[in-house]
Design a protein around this motif. Structure first.
Motif, PDB file in Angstrom:
ATOM      1  N   ILE A 194      -9.973   9.623   8.825  1.00  0.00           N
ATOM      2  CA  ILE A 194      -8.994   8.629   9.275  1.00  0.00           C
ATOM      3  C   ILE A 194      -8.103   8.110   8.146  1.00  0.00           C
ATOM      4  CG2 ILE A 194     -10.241   7.823  11.325  1.00  0.00           C
ATOM      5  CD1 ILE A 194     -11.100   5.375   9.621  1.00  0.00           C
ATOM      6  N   ALA A 210       2.694   6.016  -3.335  1.00  0.00           N
ATOM      7  CA  ALA A 210       3.692   7.084  -3.353  1.00  0.00           C
ATOM      8  C   ALA A 210       4.133   7.597  -4.730  1.00  0.00           C
ATOM      9  CB  ALA A 210       4.902   6.643  -2.534  1.00  0.00           C
ATOM     10  N   LEU A 265       0.838  -1.209   0.000  1.00  0.00           N
ATOM     11  CA  LEU A 265       0.000   0.000   0.000  1.00  0.00           C
ATOM     12  C   LEU A 265       0.865   1.248   0.000  1.00  0.00           C
ATOM     13  CD1 LEU A 265      -2.685   1.587   0.406  1.00  0.00           C
ATOM     14  CD2 LEU A 265      -2.354   1.297   2.856  1.00  0.00           C
ATOM     15  N   LEU A 322      -1.125   9.329   4.448  1.00  0.00           N
ATOM     16  CA  LEU A 322       0.021   9.117   5.341  1.00  0.00           C
ATOM     17  C   LEU A 322       1.281   9.802   4.814  1.00  0.00           C
ATOM     18  CD1 LEU A 322       0.864   6.950   7.725  1.00  0.00           C
ATOM     19  CD2 LEU A 322       1.880   5.743   5.800  1.00  0.00           C
TER      20      LEU A 322
HETATM   21  C1  HEM Z   1       0.984  14.275  -4.048  1.00  0.00           C
HETATM   22  C2  HEM Z   1       1.108  13.044  -3.613  1.00  0.00           C
HETATM   23  C3  HEM Z   1       0.017  12.266  -2.966  1.00  0.00           C
HETATM   24  C4  HEM Z   1      -1.356  12.397  -3.091  1.00  0.00           C
HETATM   25  C5  HEM Z   1      -2.119  13.402  -3.939  1.00  0.00           C
HETATM   26  C6  HEM Z   1      -1.953  11.403  -2.244  1.00  0.00           C
HETATM   27  C7  HEM Z   1      -3.310  11.236  -2.079  1.00  0.00           C
HETATM   28  C8  HEM Z   1      -3.881  10.376  -1.172  1.00  0.00           C
HETATM   29  C9  HEM Z   1      -5.290  10.264  -0.921  1.00  0.00           C
HETATM   30  C10 HEM Z   1      -6.362  11.066  -1.638  1.00  0.00           C
HETATM   31  C11 HEM Z   1      -5.458   9.329   0.026  1.00  0.00           C
HETATM   32  C12 HEM Z   1      -6.762   8.903   0.690  1.00  0.00           C
HETATM   33  C13 HEM Z   1      -7.507   7.837  -0.050  1.00  0.00           C
HETATM   34  C14 HEM Z   1      -8.838   7.613   0.620  1.00  0.00           C
HETATM   35  O1  HEM Z   1      -9.299   8.426   1.433  1.00  0.00           O
HETATM   36  O2  HEM Z   1      -9.452   6.596   0.300  1.00  0.00           O
HETATM   37  C15 HEM Z   1      -4.160   8.819   0.379  1.00  0.00           C
HETATM   38  C16 HEM Z   1      -3.945   7.818   1.305  1.00  0.00           C
HETATM   39  C17 HEM Z   1      -2.701   7.286   1.541  1.00  0.00           C
HETATM   40  N1  HEM Z   1      -1.492   7.749   1.080  1.00  0.00           N
HETATM   41 FE1  HEM Z   1      -1.212   9.282  -0.193  1.00  0.00          FE
HETATM   42  N2  HEM Z   1      -0.967  10.668  -1.639  1.00  0.00           N
HETATM   43  C18 HEM Z   1       0.253  11.175  -2.046  1.00  0.00           C
HETATM   44  C19 HEM Z   1       1.506  10.736  -1.666  1.00  0.00           C
HETATM   45  C20 HEM Z   1       1.753   9.689  -0.826  1.00  0.00           C
HETATM   46  C21 HEM Z   1       3.061   9.192  -0.448  1.00  0.00           C
HETATM   47  C22 HEM Z   1       4.382   9.809  -0.905  1.00  0.00           C
HETATM   48  C23 HEM Z   1       2.863   8.116   0.369  1.00  0.00           C
HETATM   49  C24 HEM Z   1       3.856   7.213   1.066  1.00  0.00           C
HETATM   50  C25 HEM Z   1       4.980   7.599   1.563  1.00  0.00           C
HETATM   51  C26 HEM Z   1       1.430   7.965   0.541  1.00  0.00           C
HETATM   52  C27 HEM Z   1       0.846   7.002   1.324  1.00  0.00           C
HETATM   53  C28 HEM Z   1      -0.510   6.908   1.560  1.00  0.00           C
HETATM   54  C29 HEM Z   1      -1.111   5.869   2.369  1.00  0.00           C
HETATM   55  C30 HEM Z   1      -0.378   4.726   3.087  1.00  0.00           C
HETATM   56  C31 HEM Z   1      -2.478   6.111   2.378  1.00  0.00           C
HETATM   57  C32 HEM Z   1      -3.567   5.302   3.071  1.00  0.00           C
HETATM   58  C33 HEM Z   1      -3.907   5.958   4.385  1.00  0.00           C
HETATM   59  C34 HEM Z   1      -5.058   5.229   5.082  1.00  0.00           C
HETATM   60  O3  HEM Z   1      -5.898   4.619   4.404  1.00  0.00           O
HETATM   61  O4  HEM Z   1      -5.100   5.315   6.297  1.00  0.00           O
HETATM   62  N3  HEM Z   1       0.793   8.932  -0.192  1.00  0.00           N
HETATM   63  N4  HEM Z   1      -3.211   9.485  -0.356  1.00  0.00           N
END
Ligand code: HEM
Length: 263
Positions: free
Chosen positions: A211, A106, A101, A215
């Motif tokens: 929630i 990322a 995930l 991350l």
């Molecule tokens: C501009 C870059 C990024 C955007 C636009 C983005 C966007 C998002 C969004 C919209 C969600 C929520 C999805 C939901 O609510 O169903 C999310 C969750 C998440 N993101 Fe990002 N993300 C980005 C970068 C990253 C990076 C760099 C990482 C890791 C280092 C990451 C790790 C995660 C993880 C693990 C979740 C799940 C969190 C959870 O369900 O508790 N993201 N991201």
């Protein structure tokens, strides 16, 4: 560059061999179609094949960190899970899912943020000039890029019970797609939403909310500010020589080509 930095950052953090970065990046590009709004059959087939390869890569990674644990996130997650879960297979499964995930979330999203940021700022040279003189506003510029053209346009949820949002009735177990781009351009929330304005201090939904709030948001912001600070210093004459080319996708935006010259 937009694709290199996110892959190197997540790869180095998870301590994935540099030799694997190219393959992993291309699998991440292909995998994303399962989360598209209306994927074609061939896109789904591509995505399924990439998912299978990624699954075996990350399962093997967990086993490798079991055999020779180090001071890396995967080894540390295993240590934590071993304290919580007596069944080792269940612990391995949980850590594998987490590693997959984190990896999938990322590189694709962050690469789009970085290329959109360069495109939008070069397209607005007066704002870019102002930013060069007011670099303390780099974080505001990044938030406006995230608002104006969110890397991820669809957040999906399944209704746990019958409910009504606004005047829309949603039945239990129905999937709802939340359109992030529309929310980020809601005129009830943003004045002149179609205007790109790095001074507006945007509060957007591009990292979701609640929630499941992203991350990796701090890492994505750090990568964007690192790139932008370096570009302002090292490439003052950067300009776009041809408009960007976008992948034909709705859910996950992607600029596949942005030609620039330094004069
Ligand atoms: C501009 C870059 C990024 C955007 C636009 C983005 C966007 C998002 C969004 C919209 C969600 C929520 C999805 C939901 O609510 O169903 C999310 C969750 C998440 N993101 Fe990002 N993300 C980005 C970068 C990253 C990076 C760099 C990482 C890791 C280092 C990451 C790790 C995660 C993880 C693990 C979740 C799940 C969190 C959870 O369900 O508790 N993201 N991201």
């Amino acid at each position: 560059m937009s694709e290199e930095l996110p892959m190197c950052s997540i790869g180095e953090w998870l301590q994935l061999p540099v030799a694997d970065h190219g393959l992993l990046r291309s699998l991440a590009h292909d995998q994303v179609f399962t989360q598209e709004l209306l994927p074609s059959a061939s896109q789904l087939a591509l995505s399924d094949a990439a998912t299978m390869q990624l699954e075996s890569y990350f399962r093997e990674l967990v086993q490798e960190r079991r055999r020779s644990p180090g001071d890396d996130p995967v080894s540390n997650w295993l240590r934590t899970w071993d304290e919580l879960e007596r069944d080792r297979e269940a612990a391995d499964e949980a850590v594998y899912l987490l590693a997959l995930l984190v990896f999938l979330a990322a590189p694709e999203t962050t690469a789009t943020l970085l290329s959109s940021m360069v495109w939008l700022l070069l397209e607005h040279p007066r704002q870019l000039g102002w930013l060069r003189a007011h670099q303390e506003h780099i974080p505001d510029a990044i938030e406006e890029v995230l608002r104006y053209d969110s890397p991820n346009h669809i957040i999906s949820r399944v209704a746990p019970e019958d409910c009504t949002i606004g005047d829309v009735r949603i039945e239990q177990d129905r999937m709802v797609h939340l359109m992030v781009g529309a929310a980020n351009h809601d005129p009830a929330h943003f004045a002149d939403p179609e205007i790109f304005d790095i001074r507006r201090k945007a509060s957007h939904l591009s990292f979701s909310g609640g929630i499941h709030y992203c991350l990796g948001a701090p890492l994505a912001r750090l990568e964007a500010s690192t790139l932008l600070t370096a570009l302002l210093r090292r490439m003052p004459g950067l300009r776009v020589s041809a408009p960007p080319v976008y992948a034909p996708r709705v859910g996950f935006r992607r600029i596949t080509e942005l030609q620039v010259v330094e004069s």
